[in-house]
Design a protein around this motif. Structure first.
Motif, PDB file in Angstrom:
ATOM      1  N   ARG A 100       0.806  -1.213   0.069  1.00  0.00           N
ATOM      2  CA  ARG A 100       0.021  -0.082   0.121  1.00  0.00           C
ATOM      3  C   ARG A 100       0.844   1.345   0.015  1.00  0.00           C
ATOM      4  N   GLU A 101       1.898   1.316   0.679  1.00  0.00           N
ATOM      5  CA  GLU A 101       2.537   2.552   0.989  1.00  0.00           C
ATOM      6  C   GLU A 101       3.547   2.689  -0.415  1.00  0.00           C
ATOM      7  N   ARG A 103       2.004   2.327  -3.184  1.00  0.00           N
ATOM      8  CA  ARG A 103       0.877   3.011  -4.175  1.00  0.00           C
ATOM      9  C   ARG A 103       0.422   4.439  -4.142  1.00  0.00           C
ATOM     10  N   VAL A 104       0.794   4.832  -2.723  1.00  0.00           N
ATOM     11  CA  VAL A 104       0.261   6.291  -2.441  1.00  0.00           C
ATOM     12  C   VAL A 104       0.563   7.306  -3.594  1.00  0.00           C
TER      13      VAL A 104
END
Length: 402
Positions: free
Chosen positions: A188-189, A191-192
């Motif tokens: 997720r990090e 994709r930020v």
């Protein structure tokens, strides 16, 4: 052999093979489809070109999306779309509907063809990436080795429509495999910072990188030479040389075995000599063999055994070129690996579709137009390799990306 590496290659290779399986399994059916749907060779080949065009276009979307939302959701979507397109092909009443649904099928297929390359870059770089890429190609080889034979068997037991029902079932299996055995490698990090604006900026970055583009076009003309063979080999080997669909499948598999077998040496050879040097040397061998084959044909030696032997050697050299040049192309673009992989794939399929179209204009019932297209692609790849890899002769870093 690293068990974890092989396990990843097995899953990614099977997912990557679903789209090509729909190409290779389809090849023995082209003459039959031409007759069944009452069309000509050029129009029948349009169903193949539509698939290639869709794969090329779709990758431009799947790559950035996989950077934004993760690798797995686009794979799910693509496999569902591929299955629906396959069912449409199986029920197509005429060649025009078949072409349309082949386009839909191609839009779905490209997810499994572009995202595994990005996953490889997520997991590794350097020689580890080259080893994983070559292992992936080993699993991927199930398509060109088994698909034409499977297609011939399905045609014999059912009809050409049975091919599309079969690949629809394969897509469902791939969906289950992706859901249960594939791990997400885009956290997720990471994709930020990925969105539509950064995707456009990423394509701008790639277009301004001549080293990346040079490597991409080396891959692309290598793939295009194989596409020229894909699109024309069934007509040449079946119609010109008189092989049955089953013997054609065996002949086609021979070249695939050469390509995939040679690819397994890329990790060891790249570690010993460096990937840039490996690509330069292999492209020389590839081009010399393919040009020699064309010259023999022009000299009047139109012999199936000679052609198959030299194609076997030539595509063996190409098997060293493809995984190595793909790894080198993605090496410095880890933060946008999905986009870089997508652009690589799009240019590959666009180049392949153009080569198929050009070669198709010169079809004369012999092997000569096909061999001329293959030789021309090999020479262009040679020129690109000598210019591109001379710019950055330093060996690839061996660090792994977590």
């Amino acid at each position: 052999m690293n068990t974890r590496l092989f396990g990843a290659a097995l899953i990614l290779g099977l997912l990557s093979a679903i789209g090509p399986f729909a190409i290779d399994m389809y090849l023995p059916a082209l003459p039959t489809i031409r007759e069944a749907l009452r069309t000509d060779v050029d129009t029948a080949q349009m169903s193949l070109m539509a698939f290639f065009a869709a794969v090329g276009i779709g990758q431009l979307i799947y790559g950035p999306v996989s950077d934004m939302v993760g690798r797995k959701p686009p794979i799910y979507f693509g496999l569902v779309l591929f299955a629906l397109g396959s069912i449409g092909c199986a029920m197509a009443p005429d060649i025009h509907m078949l072409i349309a649904f082949r386009f839909v099928q191609g839009l779905g297929a490209c997810a499994g063809m572009v995202i595994p390359r990005a996953i490889v870059r997520d997991m590794h770089t350097g020689h580890d990436a080259a080893q994983l890429m070559s292992l992936l190609m080993l699993v991927f080889s199930v398509s060109p080795v088994l698909a034409p034979l499977t297609g011939s068997l399905v045609i014999r037991l059912t009809s050409w429509r049975g091919i599309f029902w079969t690949v629809a079932v394969v897509a469902v299996f791939g969906l289950v495999l992706a859901a249960t055995a594939l791990k997400e490698t885009r956290p997720r990090e990471a994709r930020v910072a990925s969105n539509a604006r950064t995707a456009l900026a990423a394509y701008g970055t790639l277009l301004r990188d001549p080293h990346y583009l040079g490597l991409v076009f080396i891959c692309s003309f290598g793939v295009a030479s194989f596409f020229a063979y894909l699109a024309n080999s069934s007509f040449v080997l079946i119609d010109h040389y008189g092989l049955s669909p089953t013997l054609y499948g065996l002949a086609f598999s021979v070249n695939a075995v050469s390509f995939i077998g040679a690819a397994q040496f890329t990790g060891a050879l790249g570690k010993r000599y460096g990937l840039p040097r490996l690509v330069r040397s292999a492209v020389v061998g590839y081009s010399l063999v393919m040009v020699a084959l064309l010259l023999l044909n022009l000299a009047g030696i139109d012999n199936l055994g000679v052609m198959m032997a030299l194609l076997f050697v030539g595509y063996g050299f190409l098997g060293l070129v493809m995984p190595s040049s793909a790894v080198l192309a993605l090496e410095e673009h880890g933060k946008i690996a999905g986009t870089a992989s997508a652009f690589l794939g799009t240019i590959q399929f666009a180049t392949g579709a153009c080569v198929i179209g050009v070669v198709g204009r010169f079809l004369d019932g012999t092997a000569r137009p096909m061999l001329a297209g293959i030789a021309a692609c090999s020479v262009i790849a040679l020129v690109l390799a000598q210019r591109t890899l001379r710019q950055r002769p330093a060996p690839v870093a061996e660090a792994s990306a977590d």
